[in-house]
Enzyme design. Structure first.
Site, PDB file in Angstrom:
ATOM      1  N   ASP A  39      38.226  36.228  36.466  1.00 32.65           N
ATOM      2  CA  ASP A  39      39.363  34.908  36.621  1.00 32.65           C
ATOM      3  C   ASP A  39      40.548  35.543  35.786  1.00 32.65           C
ATOM      4  OD1 ASP A  39      38.145  33.140  38.676  1.00 32.65           O
ATOM      5  OD2 ASP A  39      36.821  32.765  36.946  1.00 32.65           O
ATOM      6  N   ASP A 185      34.103  28.463  45.159  1.00 34.32           N
ATOM      7  CA  ASP A 185      34.352  28.797  43.845  1.00 34.32           C
ATOM      8  C   ASP A 185      34.732  27.406  42.987  1.00 34.32           C
ATOM      9  OD1 ASP A 185      34.835  29.827  41.098  1.00 34.32           O
ATOM     10  OD2 ASP A 185      36.852  30.822  41.726  1.00 34.32           O
TER      11      ASP A 185
END
Ligand code: DX5
Ligand code: ZN
Length: 235
Positions: A39, A185
């Protein structure tokens, strides 16, 4: 025709122990995760800053499983090239921060990297309609991007179904067999995974569920088992 694929689980290192990152990366592969999810946050598109290109390069050198980069950055068009150079196996860009979405996805593909498109919860899934032929991966955010440990947004289940329907209709119309992974996600655990896979997701990202677990292998196998009944085997 359905988007029939086997389930893949990705471990997001967002909430890993950054001082022991090498071990944390190894842990993902050893526990049976299918890929590592990185991320990238720029403190602009989302409030916090995580890491960037150099970190991806280092992780890619050592990782035994594929490395995905989820770019939560404001200037996607300007910075994409430098992320392509990191060696990531798949690069996911956000529709909301990309001015020339088609060209950016195409640039990723032209560099022999898999192209992923991420959609924030409020972004319509119809965004995929004009890029179906080039995406390999659709990341449906089931939380607002920016933080781990948030609650799965239930209404995203409809969005997952819609994505699967759009793909199916497109293939019927064009008489082709385009395909992409439908990934979710945010907020995935044993209780929510089934909702996502029932709706048509074949890939899930787990952050806190994995890195806060005392037994990550068991977490991965438990999640795979929970989803098993609904995932159709690969053709
Ligand atoms: C959130 C990130 C996620 C995050 C998921 O912006 O994109 O990948 O790590 O964490 P959990 O699984 O805790 O929701
Ligand atoms: Zn992510």
């Amino acid at each position: 025709m359905e988007n029939r694929k086997k389930l893949n689980i990705g471990a997001s290192i967002l909430n890993a122990d950054y001082l022991n990152l090498g071990k944390e990366i190894e842990k993902a592969g050893n526990a049976g995760a299918d890929f590592i999810h990185l991320d990238v946050m720029d403190g602009n598109f989302v409030p916090e800053i995580t890491f960037g290109q150099m970190m991806i390069k280092s992780i890619k050198k050592h990782a035994a499983i594929p490395v995905h980069a989820h770019l939560m950055i404001q200037n996607t068009d300007e910075q994409l090239k430098s992320f392509i150079e990191t060696g990531a196996d798949l690069i996911i860009i956000h529709a909301e921060s990309c001015r020339h979405l088609y060209s950016c996805l195409k640039l990723i593909k032209d560099n022999n990297i898999k192209a992923g498109l991420a959609l924030n919860p409020a972004t319509p899934v119809s965004f995929i309609e004009n890029v179906i032929e080039i995406i390999d991966f659709l990341l449906i955010m089931t939380v607002e991007p920016g933080f781990g440990g948030q609650k799965f947004i239930e209404s995203m289940v409809q969005k997952i179904k819609k994505a699967a329907d759009i793909l199916e209709e497109y293939n019927l119309k064009t008489r082709k067999r385009f395909s992409f992974d439908i990934a979710v996600d945010g907020g995935i655990n044993e209780a929510t995974i089934k909702k996502a896979t029932d709706a048509g997701a074949n890939s899930v990202i787990i952050g806190t569920a994995f890195y806060n677990s005392n037994d990550p292998s068991k977490t991965v196998s438990g999640l795979k088992e929970a989803a098993q009944k609904t995932i159709k085997q690969a053709l």
